[in-house]
Design a protein around this motif. Sequence first.
Motif, PDB file in Angstrom:
ATOM      1  N   ILE A   1       9.836   9.061   0.551  1.00 59.00           N
ATOM      2  CA  ILE A   1       9.671  10.282  -0.264  1.00 59.00           C
ATOM      3  C   ILE A   1       8.926  11.373   0.771  1.00 59.00           C
ATOM      4  CG2 ILE A   1       8.430  11.614  -2.031  1.00 59.00           C
ATOM      5  CD1 ILE A   1       8.853   9.310  -4.032  1.00 59.00           C
ATOM      6  N   THR A   2       7.987  11.156   1.458  1.00 54.87           N
ATOM      7  CA  THR A   2       7.378  12.182   2.115  1.00 54.87           C
ATOM      8  C   THR A   2       7.833  11.911   3.602  1.00 54.87           C
ATOM      9  OG1 THR A   2       5.362  10.680   2.679  1.00 54.87           O
ATOM     10  CG2 THR A   2       5.141  11.878   0.751  1.00 54.87           C
ATOM     11  N   GLY A   3       8.115  10.683   4.005  1.00 56.61           N
ATOM     12  CA  GLY A   3       8.551  10.568   5.532  1.00 56.61           C
ATOM     13  C   GLY A   3       7.240  10.053   6.456  1.00 56.61           C
ATOM     14  N   ALA A   4       6.198   9.923   6.005  1.00 52.24           N
ATOM     15  CA  ALA A   4       5.089   9.713   6.441  1.00 52.24           C
ATOM     16  C   ALA A   4       5.353   8.020   7.149  1.00 52.24           C
ATOM     17  CB  ALA A   4       3.921   9.552   5.677  1.00 52.24           C
ATOM     18  N   TYR A   5       4.864   7.963   8.443  1.00 49.77           N
ATOM     19  CA  TYR A   5       4.961   6.674   9.177  1.00 49.77           C
ATOM     20  C   TYR A   5       4.117   5.713   8.673  1.00 49.77           C
ATOM     21  CZ  TYR A   5       5.718   3.781  13.129  1.00 49.77           C
ATOM     22  OH  TYR A   5       6.233   2.555  13.796  1.00 49.77           O
ATOM     23  N   GLU A   6       4.505   4.611   8.369  1.00 53.79           N
ATOM     24  CA  GLU A   6       3.884   3.525   7.790  1.00 53.79           C
ATOM     25  C   GLU A   6       3.614   1.980   8.665  1.00 53.79           C
ATOM     26  OE1 GLU A   6       5.020   2.993   3.764  1.00 53.79           O
ATOM     27  OE2 GLU A   6       3.904   4.688   3.210  1.00 53.79           O
ATOM     28  N   GLY A   7       4.286   2.256   9.841  1.00 58.43           N
ATOM     29  CA  GLY A   7       4.370   0.811  10.638  1.00 58.43           C
ATOM     30  C   GLY A   7       5.584   0.286  11.075  1.00 58.43           C
ATOM     31  N   LYS A   8       5.546  -0.713  11.902  1.00 59.05           N
ATOM     32  CA  LYS A   8       7.103  -1.170  12.688  1.00 59.05           C
ATOM     33  C   LYS A   8       6.972  -2.706  12.429  1.00 59.05           C
ATOM     34  CE  LYS A   8       5.093  -0.715  17.318  1.00 59.05           C
ATOM     35  NZ  LYS A   8       5.370  -0.141  18.604  1.00 59.05           N
TER      36      LYS A   8
ATOM     37  N   GLY B   1       0.733  -1.370   0.111  1.00 58.51           N
ATOM     38  CA  GLY B   1      -0.080   0.033  -0.107  1.00 58.51           C
ATOM     39  C   GLY B   1       0.708   1.254  -0.062  1.00 58.51           C
ATOM     40  N   SER B   2       2.240   1.226   0.030  1.00 60.01           N
ATOM     41  CA  SER B   2       3.066   2.515   0.109  1.00 60.01           C
ATOM     42  C   SER B   2       3.075   3.029  -1.439  1.00 60.01           C
ATOM     43  CB  SER B   2       4.457   1.867   0.533  1.00 60.01           C
ATOM     44  OG  SER B   2       4.399   1.531   1.759  1.00 60.01           O
ATOM     45  N   ALA B   3       2.229   4.095  -1.616  1.00 59.44           N
ATOM     46  CA  ALA B   3       2.501   4.808  -2.760  1.00 59.44           C
ATOM     47  C   ALA B   3       3.779   5.889  -2.906  1.00 59.44           C
ATOM     48  CB  ALA B   3       1.143   5.589  -3.029  1.00 59.44           C
ATOM     49  N   LEU B   4       4.490   5.716  -4.054  1.00 60.57           N
ATOM     50  CA  LEU B   4       5.591   6.630  -3.922  1.00 60.57           C
ATOM     51  C   LEU B   4       5.236   7.576  -5.243  1.00 60.57           C
ATOM     52  CD1 LEU B   4       8.360   3.978  -3.411  1.00 60.57           C
ATOM     53  CD2 LEU B   4       7.205   5.669  -1.685  1.00 60.57           C
ATOM     54  N   ALA B   5       4.277   8.327  -5.176  1.00 60.70           N
ATOM     55  CA  ALA B   5       4.051   9.256  -6.413  1.00 60.70           C
ATOM     56  C   ALA B   5       4.943  10.440  -6.047  1.00 60.70           C
ATOM     57  CB  ALA B   5       2.717   9.856  -6.254  1.00 60.70           C
ATOM     58  N   ALA B   6       5.640  10.917  -7.292  1.00 60.01           N
ATOM     59  CA  ALA B   6       6.628  11.934  -7.290  1.00 60.01           C
ATOM     60  C   ALA B   6       5.957  13.260  -6.515  1.00 60.01           C
ATOM     61  CB  ALA B   6       7.035  12.304  -8.877  1.00 60.01           C
ATOM     62  N   THR B   7       6.904  13.993  -5.996  1.00 63.51           N
ATOM     63  CA  THR B   7       6.226  15.181  -5.487  1.00 63.51           C
ATOM     64  C   THR B   7       7.391  16.222  -5.382  1.00 63.51           C
ATOM     65  OG1 THR B   7       5.486  16.304  -3.566  1.00 63.51           O
ATOM     66  CG2 THR B   7       7.036  14.145  -3.066  1.00 63.51           C
ATOM     67  N   SER B   8       6.782  17.492  -5.345  1.00 64.69           N
ATOM     68  CA  SER B   8       8.041  18.410  -5.425  1.00 64.69           C
ATOM     69  C   SER B   8       8.406  18.952  -4.087  1.00 64.69           C
ATOM     70  CB  SER B   8       7.505  19.701  -6.156  1.00 64.69           C
ATOM     71  OG  SER B   8       6.302  20.283  -5.548  1.00 64.69           O
ATOM     72  N   ASN B   9       7.444  18.234  -3.156  1.00 64.49           N
ATOM     73  CA  ASN B   9       7.490  18.388  -1.666  1.00 64.49           C
ATOM     74  C   ASN B   9       8.271  17.348  -0.873  1.00 64.49           C
ATOM     75  OD1 ASN B   9       7.002  20.431   0.367  1.00 64.49           O
ATOM     76  ND2 ASN B   9       5.218  19.169   1.166  1.00 64.49           N
TER      77      ASN B   9
ATOM     78  N   PHE C   1       8.221  13.944  14.756  1.00 64.36           N
ATOM     79  CA  PHE C   1       7.180  13.244  15.496  1.00 64.36           C
ATOM     80  C   PHE C   1       8.111  12.237  16.325  1.00 64.36           C
ATOM     81  CE2 PHE C   1       7.703  11.832  10.960  1.00 64.36           C
ATOM     82  CZ  PHE C   1       7.974  10.634  11.178  1.00 64.36           C
ATOM     83  N   PRO C   2       7.443  11.539  17.327  1.00 68.06           N
ATOM     84  CA  PRO C   2       8.265  10.608  17.994  1.00 68.06           C
ATOM     85  C   PRO C   2       8.282   9.273  17.080  1.00 68.06           C
ATOM     86  CG  PRO C   2       6.218  11.044  19.183  1.00 68.06           C
ATOM     87  CD  PRO C   2       6.399  11.901  17.856  1.00 68.06           C
ATOM     88  N   VAL C   3       9.551   8.637  17.449  1.00 69.46           N
ATOM     89  CA  VAL C   3       9.739   7.116  16.667  1.00 69.46           C
ATOM     90  C   VAL C   3      10.483   6.259  17.599  1.00 69.46           C
ATOM     91  CG1 VAL C   3      10.745   5.883  15.167  1.00 69.46           C
ATOM     92  CG2 VAL C   3       9.396   7.627  14.490  1.00 69.46           C
ATOM     93  N   GLY C   4      10.104   5.412  18.373  1.00 69.66           N
ATOM     94  CA  GLY C   4      10.999   4.256  18.964  1.00 69.66           C
ATOM     95  C   GLY C   4      11.671   5.005  20.251  1.00 69.66           C
ATOM     96  N   LYS C   5      12.805   4.629  20.411  1.00 63.27           N
ATOM     97  CA  LYS C   5      13.482   5.078  21.535  1.00 63.27           C
ATOM     98  C   LYS C   5      14.953   5.540  21.388  1.00 63.27           C
ATOM     99  CE  LYS C   5      11.425   1.781  25.016  1.00 63.27           C
ATOM    100  NZ  LYS C   5      11.684   0.667  25.873  1.00 63.27           N
ATOM    101  N   GLU C   6      15.635   5.096  20.284  1.00 66.59           N
ATOM    102  CA  GLU C   6      16.966   5.590  19.854  1.00 66.59           C
ATOM    103  C   GLU C   6      16.998   5.122  18.391  1.00 66.59           C
ATOM    104  OE1 GLU C   6      21.207   4.586  21.383  1.00 66.59           O
ATOM    105  OE2 GLU C   6      19.812   5.322  22.996  1.00 66.59           O
TER     106      GLU C   6
END
Length: 348
Positions: A92-99, A23-31, A58-63
């Motif tokens: 590309i966007t840096g959006a969080y998608e799971g772990k 489900g990870s969409a990697l559409a090109a973006t200028s942002n 945004f917070p992610v994990g511990k280290e």
Amino acid sequence: MHRRQFLKTAALTAMAPGFMRAGSALAATSNESVIVLDSGGASITLVDQATRKVKRSFPVGKEPHHLMLLPNGQQLIVADAVGGELNFLNPITGAYEGKLPGIEDPYQIGFSPDRKWFVANCLRLNRVDIYHYDGGHKLQLAKRVPLDTIPSHMAFTADSQTVFVSLQGSDAVAALHLPTQRVLWTMRIGKATAGVWMTPHDEHLLVALTGEDAVIAVDWRRKRIVRRIVTGRAAHNFRSLADHRHVMVSNRLSNTISVLDMQDLRKVEDIRGLRPGPDDMELSADRRWLWTTFRFAREVGVIDMRTRKLVDVIHVGRSPHGIYFHDRAPFYDNLPYAAQRPLPVRSA
């Protein structure tokens, strides 16, 4: 297979569909985002690559320390060493998608060039964990390999037979044979071995000495030191200039980046006037802009590679370490450029 290892493998396999979600969409973006790991702040900072302004944190994990792209290019892995998990971002966007939990102490991570092995350096646990990777949805633990103290960075041979691991607390480098997961040899190099880098055609292994002011060139086939290249105080990590000839090394205490000629095994120049603690680096696809984290300054810098001048500084979180953006120059020098492109994305 021991019961504990069987349960570990079963757990990883059960969770594996989240490892590479279609489900990870990697559409090109200028942002496009520059993704910065704030290891001391347990967070990620996203910087707009065009405007060089912080978009959000945004917070992610511990280290979180290090990161790398999945071989199919669909997700970016962020290794959370203390939290014992792999986190996944849109590259590309840096959006969080799971772990994916249950990966113990993944400080530095890497895929072998043939994409058959996933390696995690467990810095606090003094071992390297080697996993079979099927190129799709599964990680299966092959072996935990005990090593001497503080395994930190790694480099692979182009044929995926050997991975070299720096042992920062032991002033050494270990060579591991991936097909059999055994230690081939351990060699003392110099004080506080850190970054390791393979030169074109796997000719020499370069080892940065964070406890000294040099990079050591090793004839790894003969286990022999062939050159000491004086760089700067606390030489630490490498990044290719993507020309199959030059590699950069960050010098944490000199606040410089040295450019090395990998063919002649000599220093070409120093990039000076940087902020405290230059560490990880990323190079734009056109090779014009070098981004680097400054571990001791809570900042990221942008260097104009035409003038070799620091032209922008962005305030981020505490102890910024890993850095990545999608539109980057090829990273490695000992592999054909074609081998560095992501594999085609498979349909679910």
